[in-house]
Write an enzyme that holds these catalytic residues in place. Structure first.
Site, PDB file in Angstrom:
ATOM      1  N   GLY A 125       0.791  -1.158  -0.091  1.00  0.00           N
ATOM      2  CA  GLY A 125      -0.158   0.052  -0.019  1.00  0.00           C
ATOM      3  C   GLY A 125       0.725   1.214  -0.139  1.00  0.00           C
ATOM      4  CG  ASN A 126       5.187   1.263   1.726  1.00  0.00           C
ATOM      5  OD1 ASN A 126       4.676   0.195   0.845  1.00  0.00           O
ATOM      6  ND2 ASN A 126       6.142   1.504   2.154  1.00  0.00           N
ATOM      7  CE  LYS A 176      -8.437  -8.661   2.130  1.00  0.00           C
ATOM      8  NZ  LYS A 176      -7.161  -8.361   2.845  1.00  0.00           N
ATOM      9  CE  LYS A 181       1.485  -6.707  -2.040  1.00  0.00           C
ATOM     10  NZ  LYS A 181       1.129  -6.695  -0.484  1.00  0.00           N
ATOM     11  CE  LYS A 216       3.401  -7.351   3.491  1.00  0.00           C
ATOM     12  NZ  LYS A 216       2.529  -7.162   2.557  1.00  0.00           N
TER      13      LYS A 216
END
Ligand code: ADP
Ligand code: MG
Length: 321
Positions: free
Chosen positions: A13-14, A137, A221, A283
Site C-alpha cells: 500500500g505504501n 475479507k 496480492k 507475505k
C-alpha cells in the site's frame, strides 16, 4: 545475485499512499515516483523486473464511490471483478508512466528496457475453493443493520458485523492458481519490457462451460505474487512493504528482527502466531511457497531498501530448507 536476474517485486500500500496522505492525485504521483525510483535502481544494476501491487485501499474507495452513486443518483454499482479491473488500470497507468519517465530521464529506454506495459490480469481460482463458503475479507463502507439487509437483498451481498462496529460487506479470498495471461507476461519480459501485472492479486476468475467468469472475491496480492514469481521462474521474489524487517514478537518489547531464515523456520514462527493474518501472514506464506516451489530466495523488505535487500544488507530473506 547475477546481472540479468529476474526479480518479481510486490509493492504494498505504501507504494501509492504513505502514512498521513489524504490520497489526492498529487499524493499518488509523488509516491509512484518514489516506487519508480526503486525499480530504476534495480534496472541500473542490470536486473530484470516484473511489478505487481496491492489494491485494498483503492477497491475500498471505488466501493465507497459506488455506494454514494447508488444512494444519491441510483447509479447501479459494478461487480467486484470490474472494480478490480478499474484499480489495475488506475494504479498500472500511474506506475507505468512514472517508471517510463524515470527511465527516459536516465536514458535507459529503449537501450536497456524496451518499454513499460501494464497487463489487465485475470487470476484463476478454483470454483470449489473453500473460501467461497466462508467470506472473510471486509470491503467498502460501514452500514447500519437496516441498510445492510436492504443491500443484501438487492445485490446478494453478504454482510457481517465489523469488530469496529456497524455492518460491512465481506467477500471470499480464494487461493490463486495461475495468471491467465502468464504466457503474454513471460513473452514481454523475455523481450525486455518491464511488465506491471496481477494488480490487487489479479481479477479472480473461475473456468466453466462457457469459459472464464469473474467472481465476487479478492485475491491476496502476496500469494498471487508467489504464483507469478514461480511461473516465471524468477530468481527472487521481493515483497516491499512499510517495515524494514519481519519481527518475532512484533510490536512488543521483545521484538526481534529476523534477517535470514529458512522456510521451515518461517513456518514454525507462523504457526506460533508471530505474523498477523491480514498483513505479515500472507507475505510469509508467499515467501515459503516460493522457495518450496523451486525459488531460491524471497525477501520481505522496506520499499526504500530494495537494492540493499537484494545485496543481503536489509530485509528478511527466506531461503529453502
Ligand atoms: P502491505 O500493504 O505492504 O501489504 P500490510 O499492512 O498488509 O502492508 O503488511 C505490513 C504490516 O505488517 C506492517 O506494517 C506491520 O504492521 C504488520 N506486521 C504484522 N506482523 C508483523 C511482524 N511479525 N513483523 C513485521 N511486521 C508485521
Ligand atoms: Mg497487505
Amino acid at each position: 545475485m547475477r546481472p540479468g536476474s529476474l526479480i518479481v517485486i510486490a509493492f504494498g500500500g505504501n507504494a501509492f499512499q504513505s502514512k498521513g496522505d489524504k490520497g489526492t492525485v498529487e499524493d499518488y504521483w509523488r509516491n509512484a515516483y518514489i516506487s519508480a525510483n526503486t525499480v530504476i535502481k534495480l534496472i541500473e544494476e542490470d536486473y530484470r523486473v516484473v511489478v505487481t501491487h496491492g489494491n485494498g485501499p483503492q477497491v475500498g474507495i471505488i466501493a465507497e464511490w459506488m455506494a454514494l452513486g447508488l444512494k444519491e443518483k441510483n447509479i447501479p454499482p459494478m461487480s467486484l471483478d470490474i472494480a478490480g479491473a478499474m484499480t489495475q488500470g488506475w494504479l498500472g497507468y500511474i506506475l507505468q508512466q512514472a517508471i517510463y519517465n524515470k527511465l527516459r530521464e536516465k536514458n535507459l529506454v529503449p537501450s536497456k528496457v524496451k518499454g513499460v506495459v501494464t497487463i489487465i490480469t485475470q487470476t484463476l481460482v478454483r470454483r470449489d475453493d473453500p473460501a467461497f463458503k466462508d467470506p472473510t475479507k471486509y470491503i467498502g463502507p460501514w452500514y447500519s443493520r437496516e441498510e445492510a439487509e436492504k443491500l443484501s437483498m438487492e445485490f446478494k451481498w453478504v454482510f457481517k458485523p465489523d469488530p469496529r462496529g456497524g455492518y460491512r460487506r465481506v467477500v471470499p479470498s480464494p487461493d490463486p492458481i495461475i495468471q491467465v495471461e502468464i504466457d503474454a507476461i513471460r513473452k514481454l519480459v523475455d523481450e525486455g519490457f518491464i511488465v506491471i501485472c496481477g494488480g490487487g492479486g489479479g481479477i479472480p476468475v473461475i473456468s466453466g462451460n462457457k469459459g472464464l467468469q469473474g467472481v465476487e472475491a479478492v485475491i491476496d496480492k502476496d500469494l498471487d505474487a508467489e504464483r507469478l514469481a514461480t511461473a516465471l521462474r524468477a530468481d527472487a521474489l521481493l515483497i516491499l512493504t512499510d517495515v524494514e524487517y519481519v519481527y518475532l514478537n512484533y510490536g512488543t518489547e521483545k521484538a526481534k528482527a529476523l534477517t535470514h531464515i529458512t522456510a521451515s523456520e518461517a513456518l514454525k514462527y507462523y504457526e506460533e502466531g508471530h505474523f498477523k493474518p491480514g498483513s505479515m501472514g500472507p507475505k510469509i506464506l508467499a515467501a515459503v511457497r516460493f522457495v518450496q516451489n523451486g525459488g531460491k530466495i524471497a525477501i520481505i523488505a522496506h520499499l526504500s531498501k530494495a537494492l540493499e535487500a537484494l545485496r543481503g544488507e536489509s530485509g528478511t530473506s527466506i531461503v529453502p530448507g
